[in-house]
Design a protein around this motif. Structure first.
Motif, PDB file in Angstrom:
ATOM      1  N   SER A 137       0.882  -1.170   0.000  1.00  0.00           N
ATOM      2  CA  SER A 137       0.000   0.000   0.000  1.00  0.00           C
ATOM      3  C   SER A 137       0.911   1.208   0.000  1.00  0.00           C
ATOM      4  O   SER A 137       2.079   1.118   0.401  1.00  0.00           O
ATOM      5  CB  SER A 137      -0.839  -0.011   1.282  1.00  0.00           C
ATOM      6  N   THR A 138       0.364   2.359  -0.385  1.00  0.00           N
ATOM      7  CA  THR A 138       1.120   3.587  -0.174  1.00  0.00           C
ATOM      8  C   THR A 138       1.310   3.804   1.334  1.00  0.00           C
ATOM      9  O   THR A 138       2.227   4.520   1.737  1.00  0.00           O
ATOM     10  CB  THR A 138       0.389   4.793  -0.796  1.00  0.00           C
ATOM     11  N   ALA A 139       0.494   3.137   2.137  1.00  0.00           N
ATOM     12  CA  ALA A 139       0.672   3.173   3.594  1.00  0.00           C
ATOM     13  C   ALA A 139       1.916   2.394   4.024  1.00  0.00           C
ATOM     14  O   ALA A 139       2.304   2.442   5.191  1.00  0.00           O
ATOM     15  CB  ALA A 139      -0.566   2.607   4.297  1.00  0.00           C
ATOM     16  N   TYR A 144       0.708   8.605   7.800  1.00  0.00           N
ATOM     17  CA  TYR A 144      -0.296   9.670   7.922  1.00  0.00           C
ATOM     18  C   TYR A 144      -0.953   9.554   9.284  1.00  0.00           C
ATOM     19  O   TYR A 144      -0.975   8.465   9.881  1.00  0.00           O
ATOM     20  CB  TYR A 144      -1.336   9.611   6.786  1.00  0.00           C
ATOM     21  N   TYR A 150      -2.021   0.065  10.734  1.00  0.00           N
ATOM     22  CA  TYR A 150      -2.078  -0.306   9.313  1.00  0.00           C
ATOM     23  C   TYR A 150      -0.804   0.142   8.610  1.00  0.00           C
ATOM     24  O   TYR A 150      -0.193  -0.607   7.850  1.00  0.00           O
ATOM     25  CB  TYR A 150      -3.318   0.317   8.663  1.00  0.00           C
ATOM     26  N   PRO A 180      -0.911   0.304  -3.859  1.00  0.00           N
ATOM     27  CA  PRO A 180      -1.985   1.208  -4.258  1.00  0.00           C
ATOM     28  C   PRO A 180      -2.248   2.289  -3.223  1.00  0.00           C
ATOM     29  O   PRO A 180      -2.078   2.077  -2.017  1.00  0.00           O
ATOM     30  CB  PRO A 180      -3.217   0.293  -4.369  1.00  0.00           C
ATOM     31  N   GLY A 181      -2.691   3.434  -3.721  1.00  0.00           N
ATOM     32  CA  GLY A 181      -3.166   4.496  -2.839  1.00  0.00           C
ATOM     33  C   GLY A 181      -4.649   4.329  -2.583  1.00  0.00           C
ATOM     34  O   GLY A 181      -5.111   3.255  -2.205  1.00  0.00           O
ATOM     35  N   PHE A 188     -12.997  -2.227   2.180  1.00  0.00           N
ATOM     36  CA  PHE A 188     -11.796  -1.751   2.882  1.00  0.00           C
ATOM     37  C   PHE A 188     -12.121  -0.736   3.990  1.00  0.00           C
ATOM     38  O   PHE A 188     -11.796  -0.940   5.163  1.00  0.00           O
ATOM     39  CB  PHE A 188     -10.795  -1.159   1.882  1.00  0.00           C
ATOM     40  N   ARG A 192     -12.429  -1.040   8.104  1.00  0.00           N
ATOM     41  CA  ARG A 192     -11.550  -0.207   8.929  1.00  0.00           C
ATOM     42  C   ARG A 192     -12.362   0.519  10.009  1.00  0.00           C
ATOM     43  O   ARG A 192     -11.926   0.630  11.150  1.00  0.00           O
ATOM     44  CB  ARG A 192     -10.817   0.812   8.053  1.00  0.00           C
TER      45      ARG A 192
HETATM   46  C1  8X3 Z   1      -4.990   1.842   1.409  1.00  0.00           C
HETATM   47  C2  8X3 Z   1      -4.389   3.186   1.303  1.00  0.00           C
HETATM   48  O1  8X3 Z   1      -4.384   5.565   2.259  1.00  0.00           O
HETATM   49  O2  8X3 Z   1      -6.093   4.053   3.082  1.00  0.00           O
HETATM   50  O3  8X3 Z   1      -4.055   0.820   1.442  1.00  0.00           O
HETATM   51  O4  8X3 Z   1      -3.819   3.774   3.752  1.00  0.00           O
HETATM   52  S1  8X3 Z   1      -4.692   4.167   2.666  1.00  0.00           S
END
Ligand code: 8X3
Length: 252
Positions: A137-139, A144, A150, A180-181, A188, A192
């Motif tokens: 992930s971009t995570a 952030y 996560y 992916p962003g 998803f 969460r």
């Molecule tokens: C999902 C991207 O920005 O919700 O993997 O972490 S984010």
């Protein structure tokens, strides 16, 4: 299954990016083994695809993963593993995040990838042309506020991909990371936020076209179907409206 079909295993194939990837790889001619905990869902999708089967599996259960790997011996080869199973739980700051959520996220996003990769690596190597995909992930590349467990777990998934690529250099196995962003899938954000659909909707509010599961599956299938000597190390994909984890253009 045709004798020539190469076999691709996709984890978390019951919905979202995993389901879309199973479809994309089936369209690319792979015999696809769909795995996920929810057996009814993967069975229904496998029945729609030209050359596919379903195997109920929890990637956090190492004994079950090992039994799955042994069962795969039925196939002439195991060529591709897409480590897609994963997800986020909670968006609390580090100060108040629930350690149980952190543990769950580490189990599925990091140890799940480890279990599957360890168990299938002998067969992937024996295929003479194996591919391991890690859906990070971009995570996994930047943080952030509220990313918490996560972000920590996805950094772990990224590190597995980078380390594995170094360790497998010289072996006939590619290691591809797709990061992916913002992707709008059915589950998803709702997962969460523990079923709070209002909070989940706010993630995408005013964003002109977040990525779809199909957009990401397309990039995964593209990377996998490059010639064997071409290793797409890292593919970061975001919607145009998202320039970084914390810069998203919203209207309204
Ligand atoms: C999902 C991207 O920005 O919700 O993997 O972490 S984010």
């Amino acid at each position: 299954m045709t004798a020539e079909a190469r076999t691709a295993v996709v984890t978390g194939a019951s919905s979202g990016i995993g389901a879309a990837t199973a479809r994309a790889l089936a369209a690319a001619g792979y015999h696809v083994v769909l795995t996920a905990r929810r057996k009814d869902r993967i069975e229904a999708l496998a029945a729609e695809l030209p050359n596919a089967e379903a195997y109920a599996l929890d990637v956090t259960d190492r004994a079950a993963v090992d039994a799955f790997a042994a069962d795969l011996g039925r196939h002439p080869s195991v060529d591709v593993l897409v480590n897609n199973a994963g997800g986020a739980l909670g968006a609390e700051p580090v100060a108040t995040g629930d350690p149980a959520d952190w543990r769950t996220m580490y189990e599925v996003n990091v140890l799940g990838v480890l279990h599957m990769t360890q168990a299938l690596l002998p067969a992937l190597t024996a295929s003479g042309d194996g591919t391991v995909v890690v859906l990070s992930s971009t995570a996994g590349h930047g943080t952030y506020e509220g990313g918490g467990g996560y972000v920590a777990a996805k950094h772990g998934a990224h590190v597995i991909a980078e380390t594995l690529r170094l360790e497998l250099c010289g072996e006939p196995v590619r290691v591809i990371e797709v990061a992916p962003g913002m992707v709008k899938t059915d589950e998803f954000a709702t997962t969460r936020f523990r079923g709070d659909t209002d909070k989940a909707a706010k993630v995408y509010a005013g964003v002109d076209q977040p990525l779809s599961a199909e957009d990401v599956a397309d990039t995964i299938a593209w990377a996998i179907t490059r010639p064997s000597h071409v290793n797409v190390d890292l593919l970061v994909v975001r919607p145009r409206a998202q320039a970084s984890n914390s810069k998203v253009h919203r209207t309204g």
